[in-house]
Design a protein around this motif. Structure first.
Motif, PDB file in Angstrom:
ATOM      1  N   ILE A 215      -6.445  -7.147   8.681  1.00  0.00           N
ATOM      2  CA  ILE A 215      -7.406  -6.035   8.226  1.00  0.00           C
ATOM      3  C   ILE A 215      -6.737  -4.627   8.280  1.00  0.00           C
ATOM      4  N   GLY A 216      -5.885  -4.536   8.963  1.00  0.00           N
ATOM      5  CA  GLY A 216      -5.100  -3.084   9.104  1.00  0.00           C
ATOM      6  C   GLY A 216      -4.221  -2.921   7.834  1.00  0.00           C
ATOM      7  N   LYS A 217      -3.572  -4.088   7.412  1.00  0.00           N
ATOM      8  CA  LYS A 217      -2.868  -3.947   6.004  1.00  0.00           C
ATOM      9  C   LYS A 217      -3.804  -3.473   4.843  1.00  0.00           C
ATOM     10  N   ILE A 218      -4.988  -4.100   4.997  1.00  0.00           N
ATOM     11  CA  ILE A 218      -6.100  -3.948   3.853  1.00  0.00           C
ATOM     12  C   ILE A 218      -6.292  -2.257   3.943  1.00  0.00           C
ATOM     13  N   VAL A 219      -6.732  -1.820   5.303  1.00  0.00           N
ATOM     14  CA  VAL A 219      -7.185  -0.538   5.363  1.00  0.00           C
ATOM     15  C   VAL A 219      -6.105   0.313   4.828  1.00  0.00           C
ATOM     16  N   ASN A 220      -4.858   0.109   5.336  1.00  0.00           N
ATOM     17  CA  ASN A 220      -3.926   1.261   4.841  1.00  0.00           C
ATOM     18  C   ASN A 220      -3.697   1.214   3.483  1.00  0.00           C
ATOM     19  N   LYS A 221      -3.695   0.118   2.858  1.00  0.00           N
ATOM     20  CA  LYS A 221      -3.794  -0.036   1.369  1.00  0.00           C
ATOM     21  C   LYS A 221      -5.002   0.747   0.657  1.00  0.00           C
ATOM     22  N   LEU A 222      -5.965   0.716   1.082  1.00  0.00           N
ATOM     23  CA  LEU A 222      -7.158   1.427   0.602  1.00  0.00           C
ATOM     24  C   LEU A 222      -6.963   3.016   0.766  1.00  0.00           C
ATOM     25  N   LEU A 223      -6.338   3.380   1.910  1.00  0.00           N
ATOM     26  CA  LEU A 223      -6.457   4.755   2.097  1.00  0.00           C
ATOM     27  C   LEU A 223      -5.250   5.503   1.240  1.00  0.00           C
ATOM     28  N   LYS A 224      -4.618   4.651   0.599  1.00  0.00           N
ATOM     29  CA  LYS A 224      -3.519   5.296  -0.419  1.00  0.00           C
ATOM     30  C   LYS A 224      -4.360   5.880  -1.719  1.00  0.00           C
ATOM     31  N   TYR A 225      -5.582   5.445  -2.166  1.00  0.00           N
ATOM     32  CA  TYR A 225      -6.097   5.733  -3.434  1.00  0.00           C
ATOM     33  C   TYR A 225      -6.736   7.204  -3.281  1.00  0.00           C
ATOM     34  N   LYS A 226      -6.267   7.979  -4.135  1.00  0.00           N
ATOM     35  CA  LYS A 226      -6.739   9.228  -4.040  1.00  0.00           C
ATOM     36  C   LYS A 226      -8.043   9.590  -4.635  1.00  0.00           C
ATOM     37  N   ASN A 227      -8.448   8.702  -5.424  1.00  0.00           N
ATOM     38  CA  ASN A 227      -9.930   8.794  -6.113  1.00  0.00           C
ATOM     39  C   ASN A 227     -11.088   7.997  -5.358  1.00  0.00           C
ATOM     40  N   ALA A 228     -10.790   7.706  -4.104  1.00  0.00           N
ATOM     41  CA  ALA A 228     -11.592   6.935  -3.119  1.00  0.00           C
ATOM     42  C   ALA A 228     -11.635   8.127  -1.993  1.00  0.00           C
ATOM     43  N   VAL A 232     -15.089   2.362   5.193  1.00  0.00           N
ATOM     44  CA  VAL A 232     -16.033   1.740   5.939  1.00  0.00           C
ATOM     45  C   VAL A 232     -15.976   0.534   6.374  1.00  0.00           C
ATOM     46  N   ILE A 233     -15.647   0.190   7.811  1.00  0.00           N
ATOM     47  CA  ILE A 233     -15.573  -1.280   8.330  1.00  0.00           C
ATOM     48  C   ILE A 233     -16.917  -1.501   9.079  1.00  0.00           C
ATOM     49  N   TYR A 234     -17.622  -2.538   8.617  1.00  0.00           N
ATOM     50  CA  TYR A 234     -18.735  -3.090   9.035  1.00  0.00           C
ATOM     51  C   TYR A 234     -18.476  -3.828  10.202  1.00  0.00           C
ATOM     52  N   SER A 235     -18.813  -3.879  11.287  1.00  0.00           N
ATOM     53  CA  SER A 235     -18.409  -4.702  12.478  1.00  0.00           C
ATOM     54  C   SER A 235     -19.781  -5.044  13.340  1.00  0.00           C
ATOM     55  N   ASN A 236     -19.806  -6.211  13.749  1.00  0.00           N
ATOM     56  CA  ASN A 236     -20.631  -6.731  14.763  1.00  0.00           C
ATOM     57  C   ASN A 236     -20.481  -6.642  16.298  1.00  0.00           C
ATOM     58  N   ALA A 237     -19.224  -5.841  16.512  1.00  0.00           N
ATOM     59  CA  ALA A 237     -18.830  -5.521  18.008  1.00  0.00           C
ATOM     60  C   ALA A 237     -18.641  -6.798  18.599  1.00  0.00           C
ATOM     61  N   THR A 238     -17.794  -7.584  18.352  1.00  0.00           N
ATOM     62  CA  THR A 238     -17.284  -8.851  18.861  1.00  0.00           C
ATOM     63  C   THR A 238     -15.930  -8.906  19.293  1.00  0.00           C
ATOM     64  N   ILE A 239     -15.196  -8.340  18.480  1.00  0.00           N
ATOM     65  CA  ILE A 239     -13.615  -8.443  18.455  1.00  0.00           C
ATOM     66  C   ILE A 239     -12.934  -6.924  18.529  1.00  0.00           C
ATOM     67  N   ILE A 240     -12.278  -6.841  19.478  1.00  0.00           N
ATOM     68  CA  ILE A 240     -11.377  -5.505  19.893  1.00  0.00           C
ATOM     69  C   ILE A 240     -10.147  -5.520  18.898  1.00  0.00           C
ATOM     70  N   PRO A 241     -10.330  -4.534  18.092  1.00  0.00           N
ATOM     71  CA  PRO A 241      -8.918  -4.328  17.165  1.00  0.00           C
ATOM     72  C   PRO A 241      -7.713  -4.046  18.196  1.00  0.00           C
ATOM     73  N   LYS A 242      -6.586  -4.512  17.640  1.00  0.00           N
ATOM     74  CA  LYS A 242      -5.363  -4.114  18.632  1.00  0.00           C
ATOM     75  C   LYS A 242      -4.311  -4.055  17.279  1.00  0.00           C
ATOM     76  N   GLY A 243      -3.260  -3.227  17.683  1.00  0.00           N
ATOM     77  CA  GLY A 243      -1.995  -3.023  16.806  1.00  0.00           C
ATOM     78  C   GLY A 243      -2.331  -2.203  15.588  1.00  0.00           C
ATOM     79  N   GLU A 244      -1.935  -2.522  14.523  1.00  0.00           N
ATOM     80  CA  GLU A 244      -2.206  -2.128  13.134  1.00  0.00           C
ATOM     81  C   GLU A 244      -3.673  -2.081  13.100  1.00  0.00           C
ATOM     82  N   ASN A 245      -4.318  -2.960  13.385  1.00  0.00           N
ATOM     83  CA  ASN A 245      -5.772  -3.204  13.010  1.00  0.00           C
ATOM     84  C   ASN A 245      -6.825  -2.180  13.785  1.00  0.00           C
ATOM     85  N   PHE A 246      -6.016  -1.441  14.944  1.00  0.00           N
ATOM     86  CA  PHE A 246      -6.531  -0.508  15.652  1.00  0.00           C
ATOM     87  C   PHE A 246      -5.884   0.950  15.286  1.00  0.00           C
TER      88      PHE A 246
END
Length: 411
Positions: A215-228, A232-246
């Motif tokens: 998921i971290g790789k996906i987020v970092n890819k999407l952040l590069k688009y200047k026209n976006a 937003v990440i929709y989460s049910n609060a069951t998994i704590i993100p770590k490393g790049e995902n955090f």
């Protein structure tokens, strides 16, 4: 369409007029509008809503659209919702009322920074205001050649850490859920963003997005688009993100939308503490679900299908799933499950690298602006104000079996 107004002139008019002030929509946007008008010293006479809302916060009479149509004089009506603004406008016009306003100038002239109310923190208030402006702007630009998209849902995984029997994204029907193919996803998003002028929000979901360890790789890819503008990440609060995902969550374009399912959202408290400690933007809410998570074919008239689609709360959400862009999340998942006949006019296939970019833009534009209803609408209970509310997140131990399509559905 909606009346243009100078906020100072309008406030003077509202304060001196004997005509009632009505907020059409008694949900969170109605509460934001009430807060704004109260700060300006304007008395609100009524809320108008299709639902029978009983909310002590409002402290203002709530009337039905039928009761609104019987109001005398010429009320000043503010449309307070984030979707279906156009059909609501025409509903009010049919009542022969002319003083119909959006809330853009009203919200822009209100300082919400000191406000926390109606179970909304400042991040949620700011996001809701921006979404409202995006919706109004898209209506104003509907005849312009620019391709503006309000949301794109990106399904990053079919897997979920919960198994809700009434999930409106149909996760309960996946027997062998899998994560998105990253190469296919990135190629598809590149094609979409090459032809899109403005995108307000990428929305990452599943399933549970943090099930996907990339998921971290996906987020970092999407952040590069200047026209976006936002991710937003929709989460049910069951998994704590770590490393790049955090770490990717610390970008100020990222917001975590946490759905609080009570005992099922077992990491909810940890989420809040973690995000607060690291200045990560988030909102949290207790969901209200409609009965719209069942594959249920119903023979409907064309008029019924058009009305259902026009008033659907997700008819402005495009969904990217496995290299195909759909007009709504239900349509995306029901076709991905091969649960209904595939209608190629209900999607844009981005998997063909030989397809010209001009063709992709025309197909997305057509899907975004020229659809009256979808094939999937015949299998959906709908997602508007008429659909019954149900208890959220009731769990099932085993995936549901996809019902066989009736013979008349394929004729």
């Amino acid at each position: 369409m909606l009346k243009n107004y100078n906020i100072n002139h309008l406030v003077r008019t509202l304060k001196t007029s004997s005509d009632p002030v009505v907020l059409f929509g008694a949900g969170k946007y109605g509460k934001l509008a009430l807060h704004s008008l109260n700060k300006l010293g304007v008395k609100v006479s009524y809320f108008c809503d299709d639902e029978n809302r009983n909310d002590l916060y409002l402290k203002t009479p709530v009337i039905t659209p039928e009761e609104l149509s019987k109001l005398g004089n010429n009320p000043h009506i503010f449309i307070c919702c984030s979707y279906a603004i156009e059909p609501i406008f025409f509903r009010i016009k049919e009542m022969k009322y002319e003083n119909i306003y959006d809330c853009v100038n009203l919200f822009e002239n209100t300082d919400f920074s000191d406000s926390t109310f109606a179970n909304m923190n400042f991040n949620e208030i700011r996001r809701r205001v921006e979404l409202y402006k995006a919706e109004c702007n898209s209506l104003q630009r509907s005849n312009v050649e620019a391709l503006d998209i309000k949301y794109i849902d990106i399904v990053v995984t079919e897997a979920c850490s919960m198994k809700c029997q009434s999930c409106s994204n149909l996760m309960q029907y996946y027997l062998k859920p899998k994560n998105v193919d990253l190469d296919l996803l990135f190629k598809s998003v590149d094609k979409i963003m090459e032809v899109t002028d403005n995108l307000y929000e990428f929305r990452l979901l599943g399933g549970e997005p943090f099930v996907n360890v990339q998921i971290g790789k996906i987020v970092n890819k999407l952040l590069k688009y200047k026209n976006a503008k936002n991710v937003v990440i929709y989460s049910n609060a069951t998994i704590i993100p770590k490393g790049e995902n955090f770490e990717c969550l610390k970008n100020n374009k990222v917001l975590i939308d946490i759905t609080d399912y009570g005992e099922h959202s077992r990491k909810h408290k940890e989420y809040i503490e973690l995000f607060e400690a690291n200045n990560i933007r988030y909102t949290t809410n207790v969901p209200i679900w409609t009965d719209s998570g069942t594959i249920n074919y119903q023979k409907k008239s064309e008029e019924k299908l058009k009305h259902m689609f026009k008033n659907c709360c997700v008819n402005d959400i495009m969904t990217l799933l496995n290299g195909k862009l759909y007009r709504c999340p239900f349509s995306a998942n029901i076709m991905n499950l091969n649960a209904i006949p595939i209608d190629k006019t209900d999607l844009v296939d981005l998997t063909n690298d030989d397809k010209k970019i001009e063709t992709i833009k025309n197909e997305i534009n057509n899907l975004n602006k020229n659809k009256n209803y979808l094939t999937a609408c015949s299998y959906c209970n709908g997602r508007d104000y008429t659909v019954p509310k149900i208890k959220a997140a009731i769990q099932t131990k085993t995936p549901f079996k996809i019902p066989a399509a009736p013979s008349e559905a394929s004729n």
